[in-house]
Motif scaffolding. Structure first.
Motif, short mmCIF file in Angstrom:
data_model
loop_
_atom_site.label_atom_id
_atom_site.label_comp_id
_atom_site.label_asym_id
_atom_site.label_seq_id
_atom_site.Cartn_x
_atom_site.Cartn_y
_atom_site.Cartn_z
N GLU A 20 0.74 -0.96 0.10
CA GLU A 20 -0.02 0.15 -0.02
C GLU A 20 0.87 1.13 0.21
O GLU A 20 0.57 2.08 -0.46
CB GLU A 20 -1.12 0.14 1.18
N ILE A 21 1.97 1.27 0.52
CA ILE A 21 2.96 2.40 0.52
C ILE A 21 3.42 2.68 -0.92
O ILE A 21 3.31 3.60 -1.41
CB ILE A 21 4.19 2.21 1.60
N ASP A 22 3.70 1.46 -1.53
CA ASP A 22 4.07 1.66 -3.01
C ASP A 22 3.05 2.14 -3.76
O ASP A 22 3.34 2.95 -4.64
CB ASP A 22 4.57 0.35 -3.40
N ALA A 28 0.84 7.01 -6.59
CA ALA A 28 -0.40 7.94 -6.63
C ALA A 28 0.42 9.38 -6.65
O ALA A 28 -0.37 10.29 -7.38
CB ALA A 28 -1.27 7.93 -5.59
N ILE A 29 1.26 9.52 -5.75
CA ILE A 29 1.83 10.91 -5.76
C ILE A 29 2.46 11.33 -6.99
O ILE A 29 2.51 12.33 -7.57
CB ILE A 29 2.95 10.95 -4.49
N LYS A 58 4.39 9.06 12.75
CA LYS A 58 4.53 10.64 12.52
C LYS A 58 4.85 10.80 11.15
O LYS A 58 4.38 11.83 10.60
CB LYS A 58 5.81 10.96 13.41
N LYS A 59 5.82 9.98 10.46
CA LYS A 59 6.06 10.31 8.81
C LYS A 59 4.96 9.93 8.20
O LYS A 59 4.71 10.78 7.01
CB LYS A 59 7.18 9.38 8.69
N LEU A 60 4.18 9.12 8.57
CA LEU A 60 2.90 8.61 7.57
C LEU A 60 1.91 9.83 7.73
O LEU A 60 1.35 10.31 6.51
CB LEU A 60 2.17 7.66 8.04
N PRO A 72 8.52 11.29 3.23
CA PRO A 72 8.37 10.54 4.48
C PRO A 72 7.89 9.13 4.33
O PRO A 72 8.34 8.20 4.63
CB PRO A 72 7.04 11.26 5.13
N LEU A 73 7.30 9.03 2.98
CA LEU A 73 6.84 7.68 2.41
C LEU A 73 8.10 6.72 2.35
O LEU A 73 7.99 5.50 2.50
CB LEU A 73 5.88 7.63 1.25
N ILE A 74 8.81 7.42 1.63
CA ILE A 74 10.16 6.38 1.17
C ILE A 74 10.68 6.20 2.36
O ILE A 74 11.22 4.82 2.50
CB ILE A 74 10.81 7.33 0.26
N GLU A 75 10.94 6.95 3.58
CA GLU A 75 11.63 6.57 4.68
C GLU A 75 10.92 5.53 5.47
O GLU A 75 11.63 4.51 5.93
CB GLU A 75 11.74 8.11 5.49
#
Length: 158
Positions: free
Chosen positions: A32-34, A39-40, A85-87, A98-101
């Protein structure tokens, strides 16, 4: 394609023990992060918001399943709080960094849990399920599923 993916995960979950369920949750979280990152990149805010809802749910599941009787769980909780926090930062700012991290951290944790699960042989948590075997049989290029030990009432016993 989505239906096939759902069926694959259903079959994985049916036969999974505790360790495998954790690994499956991490795989879904990273997937889902991918999708959110994609989407970004496509500047699709609706898809991003939909995927981020699933990311937050998966993250919450990982946090809720921590067994705090182990010392390592306290360290994981600190890491999960940082990831959350990053999400949130990514959700608010429609930002990819932040998503990549978080994805990098989740990948490292997934590999660690996979390594730890190698020595474990826990039983499936779903006791009343059907056995599913799949293979290429009786057809050129088609996959047939065979159910063995047919169970009349499937699922959890109350």
């Amino acid at each position: 394609m989505v239906e096939d993916t759902v069926k694959i995960y259903q079959n994985k979950i049916i036969s999974a023990g505790r360790e495998q369920l954790l690994i499956i949750t991490y795989e879904l979280f990273i997937s889902e992060i991918d999708k959110s990152i994609e989407a970004i990149n496509n500047e699709d805010e609706d898809t991003f918001n939909h995927c981020m809802t699933k990311v937050h749910k998966s993250h919450r599941e990982l946090t809720d399943t921590l067994d705090m009787s182990y010392e390592i769980s306290r360290y994981l909780l600190s890491l999960y709080i940082y990831m959350n926090k990053k999400l949130i930062e990514s959700s608010i700012q429609f930002n990819i960094e932040p998503l990549i991290e978080v994805k990098k951290l989740a990948d490292i944790l997934l590999e660690g849990f996979k390594e730890a699960a190698k020595g474990q042989n826990s039983q499936s948590l779903i006791k009343n399920s059907q056995k599913l075997y799949a293979g290429l049989t009786y057809g050129k290029g088609t996959l047939n599923e065979t159910i063995i030990n047919k169970v009349e009432s499937r699922g959890f016993k109350a």
